[in-house]
Design a protein around this motif. Structure first.
Motif, PDB file in Angstrom:
ATOM      1  N   LYS A   1     -10.224  61.951  42.469  1.00  0.00           N
ATOM      2  CA  LYS A   1      -9.749  61.215  41.301  1.00  0.00           C
ATOM      3  C   LYS A   1     -10.531  59.922  41.183  1.00  0.00           C
ATOM      4  O   LYS A   1     -10.536  59.111  42.110  1.00  0.00           O
ATOM      5  CB  LYS A   1      -8.249  60.915  41.446  1.00  0.00           C
TER       6      LYS A   1
ATOM      7  N   TYR B   1     -11.296  56.480  38.766  1.00  0.00           N
ATOM      8  CA  TYR B   1     -10.946  55.618  37.639  1.00  0.00           C
ATOM      9  C   TYR B   1     -12.183  54.791  37.357  1.00  0.00           C
ATOM     10  O   TYR B   1     -12.479  53.864  38.099  1.00  0.00           O
ATOM     11  CB  TYR B   1      -9.775  54.697  37.982  1.00  0.00           C
TER      12      TYR B   1
ATOM     13  N   ARG C   1       0.697  61.748  43.261  1.00  0.00           N
ATOM     14  CA  ARG C   1       0.809  61.945  41.810  1.00  0.00           C
ATOM     15  C   ARG C   1      -0.042  63.125  41.343  1.00  0.00           C
ATOM     16  O   ARG C   1       0.331  63.825  40.404  1.00  0.00           O
ATOM     17  CB  ARG C   1       0.431  60.664  41.066  1.00  0.00           C
TER      18      ARG C   1
ATOM     19  N   LEU D   1       1.833  66.282  42.169  1.00  0.00           N
ATOM     20  CA  LEU D   1       2.968  66.492  41.277  1.00  0.00           C
ATOM     21  C   LEU D   1       2.561  66.644  39.813  1.00  0.00           C
ATOM     22  O   LEU D   1       3.418  66.639  38.914  1.00  0.00           O
ATOM     23  CB  LEU D   1       3.960  65.336  41.419  1.00  0.00           C
ATOM     24  N   GLY D   2       1.272  66.735  39.562  1.00  0.00           N
ATOM     25  CA  GLY D   2       0.814  66.989  38.194  1.00  0.00           C
ATOM     26  C   GLY D   2       1.012  65.816  37.256  1.00  0.00           C
ATOM     27  O   GLY D   2       0.948  65.983  36.041  1.00  0.00           O
ATOM     28  N   LEU D   3       1.275  64.627  37.811  1.00  0.00           N
ATOM     29  CA  LEU D   3       1.475  63.468  36.939  1.00  0.00           C
ATOM     30  C   LEU D   3       0.131  62.910  36.488  1.00  0.00           C
ATOM     31  O   LEU D   3      -0.013  62.465  35.358  1.00  0.00           O
ATOM     32  CB  LEU D   3       2.279  62.388  37.675  1.00  0.00           C
ATOM     33  N   ASP D   4      -0.839  62.935  37.384  1.00  0.00           N
ATOM     34  CA  ASP D   4      -2.200  62.538  37.027  1.00  0.00           C
ATOM     35  C   ASP D   4      -3.095  63.771  37.118  1.00  0.00           C
ATOM     36  O   ASP D   4      -2.814  64.694  37.881  1.00  0.00           O
ATOM     37  CB  ASP D   4      -2.699  61.440  37.980  1.00  0.00           C
ATOM     38  N   ASN D   5      -4.148  63.758  36.335  1.00  0.00           N
ATOM     39  CA  ASN D   5      -5.073  64.899  36.338  1.00  0.00           C
ATOM     40  C   ASN D   5      -6.251  64.599  37.250  1.00  0.00           C
ATOM     41  O   ASN D   5      -6.820  63.512  37.187  1.00  0.00           O
ATOM     42  CB  ASN D   5      -5.613  65.146  34.929  1.00  0.00           C
TER      43      ASN D   5
ATOM     44  N   TYR E   1       0.985  72.548  39.740  1.00  0.00           N
ATOM     45  CA  TYR E   1       2.309  72.000  39.405  1.00  0.00           C
ATOM     46  C   TYR E   1       2.585  72.012  37.911  1.00  0.00           C
ATOM     47  O   TYR E   1       3.696  72.304  37.471  1.00  0.00           O
ATOM     48  CB  TYR E   1       2.429  70.569  39.960  1.00  0.00           C
ATOM     49  N   ARG E   2       1.558  71.706  37.127  1.00  0.00           N
ATOM     50  CA  ARG E   2       1.749  71.634  35.673  1.00  0.00           C
ATOM     51  C   ARG E   2       2.083  73.003  35.067  1.00  0.00           C
ATOM     52  O   ARG E   2       2.551  73.082  33.930  1.00  0.00           O
ATOM     53  CB  ARG E   2       0.493  71.084  34.973  1.00  0.00           C
ATOM     54  N   ASP E   3       1.817  74.078  35.811  1.00  0.00           N
ATOM     55  CA  ASP E   3       2.135  75.414  35.297  1.00  0.00           C
ATOM     56  C   ASP E   3       3.582  75.803  35.557  1.00  0.00           C
ATOM     57  O   ASP E   3       4.060  76.819  35.058  1.00  0.00           O
ATOM     58  CB  ASP E   3       1.213  76.469  35.928  1.00  0.00           C
ATOM     59  N   LYS E   4       4.266  75.022  36.360  1.00  0.00           N
ATOM     60  CA  LYS E   4       5.649  75.363  36.694  1.00  0.00           C
ATOM     61  C   LYS E   4       6.577  75.009  35.543  1.00  0.00           C
ATOM     62  O   LYS E   4       6.278  74.138  34.736  1.00  0.00           O
ATOM     63  CB  LYS E   4       6.074  74.617  37.967  1.00  0.00           C
TER      64      LYS E   4
ATOM     65  N   PRO F   1      10.498  72.940  38.402  1.00  0.00           N
ATOM     66  CA  PRO F   1      10.256  73.151  39.842  1.00  0.00           C
ATOM     67  C   PRO F   1      11.208  72.424  40.793  1.00  0.00           C
ATOM     68  O   PRO F   1      10.913  72.324  41.969  1.00  0.00           O
ATOM     69  CB  PRO F   1       8.825  72.642  40.014  1.00  0.00           C
TER      70      PRO F   1
ATOM     71  N   ALA G   1      10.824  65.169  45.129  1.00  0.00           N
ATOM     72  CA  ALA G   1       9.945  64.052  45.465  1.00  0.00           C
ATOM     73  C   ALA G   1      10.600  62.719  45.187  1.00  0.00           C
ATOM     74  O   ALA G   1      11.416  62.589  44.273  1.00  0.00           O
ATOM     75  CB  ALA G   1       8.641  64.159  44.689  1.00  0.00           C
TER      76      ALA G   1
ATOM     77  N   ALA H   1      12.252  53.236  39.882  1.00  0.00           N
ATOM     78  CA  ALA H   1      11.991  53.803  38.560  1.00  0.00           C
ATOM     79  C   ALA H   1      13.254  54.439  37.986  1.00  0.00           C
ATOM     80  O   ALA H   1      13.356  55.652  37.836  1.00  0.00           O
ATOM     81  CB  ALA H   1      10.861  54.823  38.639  1.00  0.00           C
TER      82      ALA H   1
END
Lengths: 323, 277
Positions: A9, A11, A45, A48-52, A65-68, A71, A77, A83
Motif C-alpha cells: 500500500k 500513499y 484495514r 478488512l477491505g476498508l482500504d484498497n 473481504y470485499r466480496d463477502k 462476514p 474486528a 469510533a
C-alpha cells in the motif's frame, strides 16, 4: 485463515505496507508487532477491505473481504474503540450492527452480558470510559461468534485492570479455538499472550516465527557465573558444550548450558561459586534492536537501549526473517 | 459471565441478510440518536412557525401597503417563507446522516460489517429521502394552510389549496424539492466526508443560486443557473414564471432535476465504492 501475498500500500511516495506476505493460521494468538508507523493498522484495514491495496492481494478464508456479504460470523474486528456515535446507547450501537450482519437480536443482550456492559446497555456511549468502549468494541467483534478475530492495539491507553481483562479475553478466545490476530507496539505485551509473532518495520516483514523461538533466541538465556576460580571452571564448561565469555574479576557469561548443569559441574570439581544466575536480556530490548532501523521517528535516547548481546540476537532473527 | 460459544444457528439469522436487513440497520442508526428527531421537529416547527409569523406581520400591516403592492400580493408564494428554515434543515438531514459516521470513524465499522458498500449507500439514500419527504409533506401544506388561515382572518386575499397553481406549487415543493435537497446534499456529503464542508457546499449549490440569480449577468442566468437543480425546481413549481431568464418548460425541468439527482447519487456511489474508506 488470513493470507497476504505481496500486499503493498502506497500513499503518494510513502510506502505504508511493502510487499507483505504471511499467513495467519487457525487456532492461536498471532502477535503483529512493530513500532508506531510500521504499517500495522494499514495492514489490518487492507485485510478488512476498508482500504484498497496498491499491489498484491489478501484473502480471508480464501475470499477477498470485499466480496463477502455479511462476514460478521466469519471475522470480528476491533480497530478503533472510540469510533462510536456518542449519542447512541450501547444497546443500539450493537443492534444496528447485528441487524446489518444478519445476527439475531437476542445475541445483543448476550454479548452485553459477556463483556460486562449489561447494566449500562441503555446509557449513551459518549459517557463511556476508554475501558468501557474497549469492552463494547470486543462485544461488536463477538456478535457473530466468529472464528477469526482481529484486534488493533487493544491495550492502548487502558488501565491495568482493562489490560488484564483484554488479555484474559484473548486467551479465552484462543482456547476456544479461534484465531486471534492482534497488533501491538509493545513486545512485553505480546510475550504474555501470543503464540506466534510477526514483526514488521517500515511496512516490511522482519520476522515470522513462534513465540517460543523468539523468546529463546532473543532472550539469550545466558548464565552468569562468578567464581574466584573461574579460569579452572571454563575448560570444563566448554567441554560440556557451553560457550563461555570471560568477563573481569572471575565473571563468566555462559550460553548453551543451564544453571543447574553449571552448578553440578562446579560442585563435582570442588570449584567454589560466589554467584550463579540465569540471565534473560529483556525481550523489549531485543525487539527494539530488531526494529531499530525501521523506526520512522525516534528520539536519540531509545537507540541506546539494546545491549550488545541483544544486537547479536537481532542479526540472527533478521537472517531468520529474511530466509 | 455468559459463555462465549453459542451454537452458531442460535446467533446467525442469515448468512446473506439482504437489503431489507440493511434498511433496518440504517433505520436503527437514525432513530437511536436524538439529533434525527430534533432536526426533523425543528424543520417542521420552525418553517410553519416562521411562515405564520410572516403571515401575521403581513396581516397586521396590509392596510398600510400601497395599492399596487396590495393588488399584486401572491398568497401562494408568500405563504412559504418558512422554506428558509426547512430547506437548510433538509440539507442538514442529508449531510449528517453521512458525515456523523465519518467524523466518529464509525464508517469503518459500517463497511466492515457490510463490505457491499453499494447496499449501505442505497439503504441510507432511501431513508434520508423518505425523511426529507416526510418533513416537507408535513411542513409545506402546513405553512400554506396556516398562512391562508391568517390571511383570511385579516381580510387579505387567500387561495384554496385546490386552486391549480396552488396545488402545483405545494405538490412540487412538498414532494420534489425535498428529494433534490436531501439526496444531492447526501451525495455531496459522501464526496466531501466533513460536516461543515458538506453543509457549506450544499447550501452554496442548492440554495445560493436562487438568492444570487437577480444579481448575476443575464447570460449566466440563462445558460448556467437555469440548469441547476433548484432553479429547475422553481420552474416546475411555478415560482419562476414563463418568460423569466431562468425558466425551463416542464419536461426539460423534470429532466434537469432527475439528471442532477441520479447523477449526483451515481457519482457519490461510484467514488465511495472505489475509494479507501
Amino acid at each position: 485463515m488470513i493470507e497476504l501475498r505481496g500486499l503493498t500500500k502506497r500513499y503518494g511516495t510513502t510506502t505504508a505496507v511493502d510487499n507483505l506476505s504471511f499467513t495467519v493460521g487457525a487456532g492461536h494468538i498471532t502477535g503483529f508487532l512493530g513500532p508506531n508507523g510500521a504499517g500495522k493498522t494499514t495492514t489490518m484495514r487492507l485485510i478488512l477491505g476498508l482500504d484498497n491495496p496498491t499491489g498484491g492481494s489478501v484473502t480471508v478464508n480464501g475470499e477477498s473481504y470485499r466480496d463477502k456479504r455479511a462476514p460478521m460470523h466469519e471475522v470480528g474486528a476491533l480497530i478503533d474503540p472510540s469510533a462510536v456515535h456518542g449519542g447512541r446507547s450501547a444497546y443500539y450501537h450493537l443492534l444496528w450492527q447485528a441487524q446489518a450482519g444478519g445476527i439475531h437480536k437476542s445475541r445483543v443482550d448476550d454479548v452485553l452480558d459477556m463483556v460486562g456492559l449489561a447494566d449500562v446497555a441503555g446509557k449513551k456511549v459518549g459517557g463511556f470510559s476508554l475501558g468501557m468502549r474497549q469492552r463494547l468494541g470486543i462485544g461488536s467483534a463477538m456478535l457473530g461468534d466468529p472464528p477469526v478475530l482481529l484486534f488493533d492495539e487493544p491495550v492502548n491507553g487502558l488501565d491495568p485492570e482493562g489490560i488484564q481483562w483484554i488479555r484474559s479475553m484473548m486467551k479465552r478466545f484462543a482456547e476456544e479455538g479461534r484465531t486471534v490476530f492482534v497488533s501491538s507496539h509493545l513486545m512485553s505485551e505480546m510475550e504474555q499472550t501470543a503464540d506466534h509473532v510477526l514483526v514488521v518495520g517500515r511496512g516490511q516483514l522482519i520476522a515470522d516465527l513462534p513465540m517460543s523461538e523468539f523468546t529463546q533466541r532473543s532472550a539469550l538465556t545466558h548464565v552468569r557465573v562468578v567464581s574466584p576460580d573461574a579460569a579452572r571452571l571454563t575448560p570444563h564448561l566448554e567441554a560440556m558444550g557451553g560457550v563461555v565469555k570471560n568477563g573481569t574479576r572471575g565473571e563468566l557469561s555462559v550460553t548453551g548450558l543451564d544453571a543447574g548443569a553449571i552448578g553440578a559441574a562446579a560442585f563435582e570439581r570442588g570449584i567454589r561459586l560466589s554467584e550463579l544466575s540465569s540471565q534473560r536480556a529483556s525481550l523489549e530490548a531485543a525487539f527494539m534492536e530488531l526494529t531499530h532501523d525501521s523506526v520512522e521517528y525516534r528520539a536519540n535516547e531509545t537507540s541506546k537501549a539494546g545491549s550488545s548481546t541483544a544486537e547479536e540476537t537481532v542479526r540472527e532473527l533478521t537472517a531468520e526473517g529474511a530466509s | 459471565m455468559a459463555a462465549t460459544t453459542v451454537p452458531a444457528q442460535h446467533i446467525i439469522a442469515s448468512r446473506d441478510p439482504g437489503f431489507g436487513a440493511q434498511l433496518q440497520s440504517e433505520w436503527t442508526k437514525l432513530r437511536s440518536v436524538r439529533s434525527t428527531w430534533i432536526v426533523t421537529g425543528l424543520a417542521v416547527g420552525l418553517s410553519i412557525g416562521f411562515s405564520a409569523a410572516v403571515a401575521l406581520a403581513m396581516g397586521l400591516t396590509f392596510d398600510s401597503w400601497g395599492a399596487v403592492e396590495q393588488a399584486t400580493f401572491d398568497p401562494i408564494t408568500n405563504s412559504l417563507t418558512g422554506l428558509l428554515f426547512s430547506l437548510i434543515l433538509l440539507i442538514v438531514v442529508g449531510v449528517t446522516a453521512v458525515t456523523s459516521e465519518y467524523s466518529s470513524g464509525m464508517i469503518s465499522t459500517t463497511f466492515m460489517i457490510s463490505p457491499q458498500r453499494a447496499r449501505v449507500f442505497a439503504a441510507k439514500a432511501i431513508l434520508v429521502g423518505v425523511i426529507g419527504l416526510l418533513i416537507h409533506a408535513i411542513a409545506v401544506p402546513g405553512m400554506f394552510l396556516v398562512s391562508q388561515l391568517i390571511y383570511g382572518s385579516y381580510g387579505i386575499p387567500t387561495v384554496s389549496i385546490t386552486d391549480t397553481d396552488a396545488t402545483r406549487f405545494v405538490v412540487v415543493v412538498a414532494l420534489v424539492v425535498p428529494l433534490s435537497y436531501t439526496l444531492i446534499s447526501f451525495s455531496i456529503a459522501f464526496l466531501l466526508r466533513g460536516t461543515a464542508s458538506a453543509i457549506t457546499a450544499s447550501i452554496g449549490f442548492m440554495w445560493l443560486p436562487f438568492m444570487l440569480a437577480p444579481l448575476l449577468p443575464a447570460w449566466i442566468q440563462q445558460n448556467v443557473l437555469r440548469f441547476l437543480p433548484d432553479m429547475a425546481n422553481d420552474s416546475l413549481s411555478g415560482l419562476t414564471p414563463p418568460g423569466s431568464l431562468t425558466y425551463l418548460s416542464q419536461t426539460p425541468a423534470i429532466m434537469v432535476v432527475a439528471i442532477w439527482l441520479v447523477g449526483s447519487l451515481a457519482l457519490a456511489g461510484f467514488v465511495l465504492n472505489r475509494r479507501d474508506v
